[in-house]
Enzyme design. Structure first.
Site, PDB file in Angstrom:
ATOM      1  N   TRP A   1     -73.416 -45.716  -9.436  1.00  5.87           N
ATOM      2  CA  TRP A   1     -74.841 -45.333  -9.435  1.00  5.87           C
ATOM      3  C   TRP A   1     -75.112 -44.056  -8.641  1.00  5.87           C
ATOM      4  CZ3 TRP A   1     -76.193 -44.941  -4.447  1.00  5.87           C
ATOM      5  CH2 TRP A   1     -75.476 -45.707  -3.525  1.00  5.87           C
ATOM      6  N   ASN A   2     -74.167 -43.605  -7.811  1.00  7.33           N
ATOM      7  CA  ASN A   2     -74.551 -42.573  -6.832  1.00  7.33           C
ATOM      8  C   ASN A   2     -74.636 -41.152  -7.394  1.00  7.33           C
ATOM      9  OD1 ASN A   2     -71.760 -42.557  -7.036  1.00  7.33           O
ATOM     10  ND2 ASN A   2     -71.401 -42.189  -4.869  1.00  7.33           N
TER      11      ASN A   2
ATOM     12  N   ARG B   1     -67.786 -36.174 -15.889  1.00  7.31           N
ATOM     13  CA  ARG B   1     -66.428 -35.989 -15.375  1.00  7.31           C
ATOM     14  C   ARG B   1     -65.422 -36.846 -16.151  1.00  7.31           C
ATOM     15  NH1 ARG B   1     -65.700 -36.317  -8.869  1.00  7.31           N
ATOM     16  NH2 ARG B   1     -65.040 -38.452  -9.199  1.00  7.31           N
TER      17      ARG B   1
ATOM     18  N   LYS C   1     -69.899 -47.455 -19.681  1.00  7.06           N
ATOM     19  CA  LYS C   1     -70.775 -48.432 -19.023  1.00  7.06           C
ATOM     20  C   LYS C   1     -71.298 -47.847 -17.721  1.00  7.06           C
ATOM     21  CE  LYS C   1     -70.415 -51.507 -16.001  1.00  7.06           C
ATOM     22  NZ  LYS C   1     -71.758 -51.295 -15.444  1.00  7.06           N
ATOM     23  N   PRO C   2     -72.545 -47.333 -17.717  1.00 11.03           N
ATOM     24  CA  PRO C   2     -73.094 -46.824 -16.458  1.00 11.03           C
ATOM     25  C   PRO C   2     -73.484 -47.984 -15.540  1.00 11.03           C
ATOM     26  CG  PRO C   2     -74.741 -46.663 -18.211  1.00 11.03           C
ATOM     27  CD  PRO C   2     -73.483 -47.220 -18.845  1.00 11.03           C
TER      28      PRO C   2
ATOM     29  N   GLY D   1     -65.802 -46.258  -8.615  1.00 16.88           N
ATOM     30  CA  GLY D   1     -66.614 -47.256  -7.920  1.00 16.88           C
ATOM     31  C   GLY D   1     -65.882 -47.740  -6.682  1.00 16.88           C
ATOM     32  N   SER D   2     -66.203 -48.955  -6.283  1.00 19.41           N
ATOM     33  CA  SER D   2     -65.645 -49.461  -5.026  1.00 19.41           C
ATOM     34  C   SER D   2     -64.189 -49.891  -5.215  1.00 19.41           C
ATOM     35  CB  SER D   2     -66.477 -50.638  -4.542  1.00 19.41           C
ATOM     36  OG  SER D   2     -66.464 -51.651  -5.516  1.00 19.41           O
TER      37      SER D   2
ATOM     38  N   GLU E   1     -61.056 -43.888  -9.371  1.00 20.41           N
ATOM     39  CA  GLU E   1     -61.660 -43.082  -8.298  1.00 20.41           C
ATOM     40  C   GLU E   1     -62.402 -44.069  -7.421  1.00 20.41           C
ATOM     41  OE1 GLU E   1     -61.200 -39.961  -7.781  1.00 20.41           O
ATOM     42  OE2 GLU E   1     -60.420 -39.236  -9.683  1.00 20.41           O
TER      43      GLU E   1
ATOM     44  N   ARG F   1     -75.618 -35.040   2.410  1.00 20.05           N
ATOM     45  CA  ARG F   1     -75.796 -34.829   0.980  1.00 20.05           C
ATOM     46  C   ARG F   1     -75.802 -36.200   0.297  1.00 20.05           C
ATOM     47  NH1 ARG F   1     -72.372 -33.281  -3.521  1.00 20.05           N
ATOM     48  NH2 ARG F   1     -70.706 -34.212  -2.323  1.00 20.05           N
TER      49      ARG F   1
ATOM     50  N   CYS G   1     -68.710 -40.820  -2.142  1.00 23.63           N
ATOM     51  CA  CYS G   1     -67.357 -41.249  -1.782  1.00 23.63           C
ATOM     52  C   CYS G   1     -66.709 -40.197  -0.888  1.00 23.63           C
ATOM     53  CB  CYS G   1     -66.527 -41.468  -3.031  1.00 23.63           C
ATOM     54  SG  CYS G   1     -66.541 -40.031  -4.098  1.00 23.63           S
TER      55      CYS G   1
ATOM     56  N   GLU H   1     -66.753 -47.955   4.757  1.00 24.53           N
ATOM     57  CA  GLU H   1     -67.493 -46.839   4.176  1.00 24.53           C
ATOM     58  C   GLU H   1     -68.979 -47.066   4.511  1.00 24.53           C
ATOM     59  OE1 GLU H   1     -66.918 -46.845  -0.054  1.00 24.53           O
ATOM     60  OE2 GLU H   1     -66.909 -44.676  -0.146  1.00 24.53           O
TER      61      GLU H   1
HETATM   62  P1  NAD Z   1     -69.205 -50.704  -7.664  1.00 26.45           P
HETATM   63  O1  NAD Z   1     -67.743 -50.884  -7.614  1.00 26.45           O
HETATM   64  O2  NAD Z   1     -70.065 -51.819  -7.202  1.00 26.45           O
HETATM   65  O3  NAD Z   1     -69.664 -50.401  -9.155  1.00 26.45           O
HETATM   66  C1  NAD Z   1     -69.113 -49.356  -9.907  1.00 26.45           C
HETATM   67  C2  NAD Z   1     -69.298 -49.671 -11.377  1.00 26.45           C
HETATM   68  O4  NAD Z   1     -68.534 -50.824 -11.692  1.00 26.45           O
HETATM   69  C3  NAD Z   1     -70.728 -49.996 -11.791  1.00 26.45           C
HETATM   70  O5  NAD Z   1     -70.945 -49.515 -13.089  1.00 26.45           O
HETATM   71  C4  NAD Z   1     -70.729 -51.507 -11.790  1.00 26.45           C
HETATM   72  O6  NAD Z   1     -71.701 -52.056 -12.640  1.00 26.45           O
HETATM   73  C5  NAD Z   1     -69.348 -51.792 -12.321  1.00 26.45           C
HETATM   74  N1  NAD Z   1     -68.808 -53.106 -12.016  1.00 26.45           N
HETATM   75  C6  NAD Z   1     -69.023 -53.893 -10.936  1.00 26.45           C
HETATM   76  N2  NAD Z   1     -68.315 -55.039 -11.059  1.00 26.45           N
HETATM   77  C7  NAD Z   1     -67.627 -54.955 -12.228  1.00 26.45           C
HETATM   78  C8  NAD Z   1     -66.724 -55.819 -12.904  1.00 26.45           C
HETATM   79  N3  NAD Z   1     -66.355 -56.994 -12.408  1.00 26.45           N
HETATM   80  N4  NAD Z   1     -66.209 -55.400 -14.091  1.00 26.45           N
HETATM   81  C9  NAD Z   1     -66.551 -54.213 -14.614  1.00 26.45           C
HETATM   82  N5  NAD Z   1     -67.415 -53.360 -14.025  1.00 26.45           N
HETATM   83  C10 NAD Z   1     -67.937 -53.726 -12.832  1.00 26.45           C
HETATM   84  O7  NAD Z   1     -69.492 -49.365  -6.891  1.00 26.45           O
HETATM   85  P2  NAD Z   1     -70.906 -48.665  -6.662  1.00 26.45           P
HETATM   86  O8  NAD Z   1     -71.604 -49.412  -5.575  1.00 26.45           O
HETATM   87  O9  NAD Z   1     -71.628 -48.446  -7.947  1.00 26.45           O
HETATM   88  O10 NAD Z   1     -70.449 -47.232  -6.160  1.00 26.45           O
HETATM   89  C11 NAD Z   1     -70.118 -46.992  -4.836  1.00 26.45           C
HETATM   90  C12 NAD Z   1     -68.629 -46.945  -4.661  1.00 26.45           C
HETATM   91  O11 NAD Z   1     -68.076 -45.998  -5.575  1.00 26.45           O
HETATM   92  C13 NAD Z   1     -68.220 -46.461  -3.293  1.00 26.45           C
HETATM   93  O12 NAD Z   1     -67.143 -47.208  -2.807  1.00 26.45           O
HETATM   94  C14 NAD Z   1     -67.787 -45.024  -3.538  1.00 26.45           C
HETATM   95  O13 NAD Z   1     -66.878 -44.518  -2.590  1.00 26.45           O
HETATM   96  C15 NAD Z   1     -67.201 -45.112  -4.883  1.00 26.45           C
HETATM   97  N6  NAD Z   1     -67.199 -43.805  -5.526  1.00 26.45           N
HETATM   98  C16 NAD Z   1     -66.000 -43.182  -5.661  1.00 26.45           C
HETATM   99  C17 NAD Z   1     -65.949 -41.931  -6.221  1.00 26.45           C
HETATM  100  C18 NAD Z   1     -64.629 -41.244  -6.374  1.00 26.45           C
HETATM  101  O14 NAD Z   1     -64.558 -40.312  -7.156  1.00 26.45           O
HETATM  102  N7  NAD Z   1     -63.577 -41.627  -5.678  1.00 26.45           N
HETATM  103  C19 NAD Z   1     -67.109 -41.304  -6.669  1.00 26.45           C
HETATM  104  C20 NAD Z   1     -68.330 -41.974  -6.510  1.00 26.45           C
HETATM  105  C21 NAD Z   1     -68.345 -43.246  -5.944  1.00 26.45           C
END
Ligand code: NAD
Length: 490
Positions: free
Chosen positions: A160-161, A169, A184-185, A238-239, A260, A288, A294, A391
């Site tokens: 979401w960020n 990307r 899937k956003p 994501g995480s 990532e 920022r 991340c 984090e």
């Molecule tokens: P998140 O892991 O909660 O969610 C990321 C995505 O995964 C969302 O679309 C979410 O709906 C989906 N998701 C969650 N559970 C899932 C599952 N069981 N199966 C499939 N999809 C699932 O992360 P977030 O809170 O949206 O984003 C923040 C995290 O993303 C932070 O840890 C951040 O560091 C990381 N991040 C990393 C980068 C990078 O390039 N390394 C860039 C941006 C964010």
């Protein structure tokens, strides 16, 4: 909703699932609501996909793949380039939409349109540079041909960020390579991606090449797609916790993956640093995106001789940051994404204080509406504090003093993450040593932001696998074939 420009824009965002080039409601008729984090108000109701819808998106991507893979590179390039041009024309709409659903200040949202757009331009250029090799084998008995091929249908999951940049990307290199995608956003900020689908249609992306579903049940809809043997690639941002779960699911089909994941970036300020540069870099690296990146600096590791002066200067700058709704003039700090994010920042600060840290400024969650946390500076953070291990994902700048270079390196590397590091020093040799000694996939040497579409973005250790952007980025979506033919002279 405060003005008609905002409501008109929101009303023009499609509310359906984008499958096979058509918009449709979720099969069960379910919907999910998107909120503005700066007001807590609902702003749009959209389709909430079921596993059946996910399967339909996958079918569409599989069906469209052969024709897209066979489309000449130049044609794919021109479609991506048109998408880049259209994004420039619609820059203000995309920026406002991101501010409304995610909360970032409008100026930063415009910056993200610029950054996100660059992936379309960069990969449109890379499309016609997908190359192979031809040459004699060392024995002289044959000719070796190495060729590159699109991996096939891909599943792209974004956070979401950075609602636009995380999508471009992934989508741009996938399309450049000749792959079709299911996207899937994140359910918290899906509107930008839906709006982007319209742009891709206008740019001439054929039906089924890009398919998008939004859902409140990510796990239930995603897992069958990841386990579908027709899927050839999963790219996730994501995480780390969710990334690990998806890697387990991907293991069954030995699926190609790019991950990532989370970060815990050290920001090291040596006593020979130019403090003006370091403070400017710190403001960018920390605040920022309201600290929700991340790549956000998570631990400020500052030489004891300059720690106090650095803290004084950043505190002064932080006290000048205007907090508010991202659409307001001059706002630098918008809301955090939700209540959980506020509670996390708050608990990390409280834990650090309970172990002896000093709050120089901030340190409080603001009353609603909206999910705001004051920009905060804490100094003298004790080793072992949660804020150094987790984090933060919020506007909290935590300072830890160090005594010598070895000490700085030890503290900086003391994390399972390895996405990015920042180093401030005026010594060339020390800067060069840090390139070798810090365990991160990226480094800012006297700069506070490193992201660039032309550079390989990605992490070491538990921050991920693979690279996005740069010459490397397209290879995440290509597979190599080696062919041997006999020596034609034999
Ligand atoms: P998140 O892991 O909660 O969610 C990321 C995505 O995964 C969302 O679309 C979410 O709906 C989906 N998701 C969650 N559970 C899932 C599952 N069981 N199966 C499939 N999809 C699932 O992360 P977030 O809170 O949206 O984003 C923040 C995290 O993303 C932070 O840890 C951040 O560091 C990381 N991040 C990393 C980068 C990078 O390039 N390394 C860039 C941006 C964010």
């Amino acid at each position: 909703m405060t003005d008609t420009r905002e409501s008109d824009l929101l009303a023009s965002v499609p509310d359906g699932l984008f499958i096979g080039g058509r918009w449709r409601p979720a099969s069960g008729g379910k919907t999910l609501t998107v909120f503005d984090p700066s007001t807590g108000e609902p702003i749009r109701v959209i389709a909430d996909a079921s596993p059946e819808d996910g399967a339909a998106a996958m079918d569409a991507a599989v069906e469209a793949f052969p024709a897209w893979a066979a489309t000449p590179a130049r044609e794919r390039a021109e479609i991506l380039r048109r998408a880049f041009d259209l994004l420039q024309e619609r820059k203000e709409e995309f920026a406002l939409l991101m501010t409304l659903e995610m909360g970032k200040p409008l100026a930063e949202a415009r910056g993200e349109v610029g950054y996100g757009g660059e992936f379309l331009r960069w990969f449109s250029e890379e499309t016609s540079r997908i190359q192979g090799r031809y040459g004699a084998n060392p024995e002289g008995t044959g000719r070796m041909i190495v060729s590159q091929h699109p991996v096939g249908p891909c599943f792209l999951i974004t956070p979401w960020n950075f609602p636009l940049a995380m999508a471009t990307r992934k989508i741009a290199p996938a399309l450049a390579a000749g792959c079709t995608v299911v996207v899937k956003p994140a359910e918290l900020t899906p509107l930008t991606t839906l709006y982007f689908a319209k742009l891709l249609q206008d740019a001439g992306v054929p039906d089924g090449v890009v398919n998008i579903f939004t859902t409140s049940t990510s796990g239930a809809v995603s897992e069958p797609i990841i386990r579908d043997p027709r899927l050839r690639k999963l790219s996730f941002t994501g995480s780390t916790a969710v990334g690990q779960k998806l890697l387990e699911q991907a293991a069954q089909g030995v699926l190609r993956t790019s991950m990532e994941l989370g970060g815990n970036a050290p920001f090291v300020v040596f006593d020979d640093a130019d403090l003006d540069k370091a403070v400017d870099g710190a403001m960018l690296a920390k605040f920022r995106n309201i600290g929700q990146a991340c790549t956000a600096a998570n631990r400020f590791i500052v030489h004891r001789a300059v720690a106090d002066e650095f803290a004084r200067r950043v505190t002064e700058r932080v006290q000048g940051l205007k907090i508010g709704r991202g659409t307001e003039e001059g706002v630098a700090i918008g809301p955090l994404i939700d209540d959980r994010a506020v509670a996390k920042a708050d608990s990390l600060v409280k834990d650090a204080v309970s172990r002896g840290a000093q709050v120089r400024t901030g340190g409080t969650a603001l009353d609603g509406p909206g999910t705001f946390y004051e920009p905060t500076v804490v100094t003298d953070v004790a080793p072992g504090s949660d804020i150094l291990r987790e984090e933060i994902f919020g506007p909290v700048l935590a300072i830890v003093p160090f005594d010598d270079e070895d000490d700085a390196v030890r503290i900086a590397n003391d994390t399972e993450f390895g996405l990015v590091s920042y180093v401030f020093t005026e010594s060339l040799a020390r800067g060069q040593r840090m390139i070798d000694r810090l365990e991160t996939g990226m480094m800012g040497l006297n700069v506070g932001v490193v992201s660039n579409a032309a550079a390989p973005f990605g992490g070491w250790k538990m921050s991920g696998l693979g690279r996005e952007g740069g010459a490397e980025g397209i290879h995440e979506y290509l597979q190599t074939k080696y062919t041997l033919t006999p020596n034609p002279f034999a």
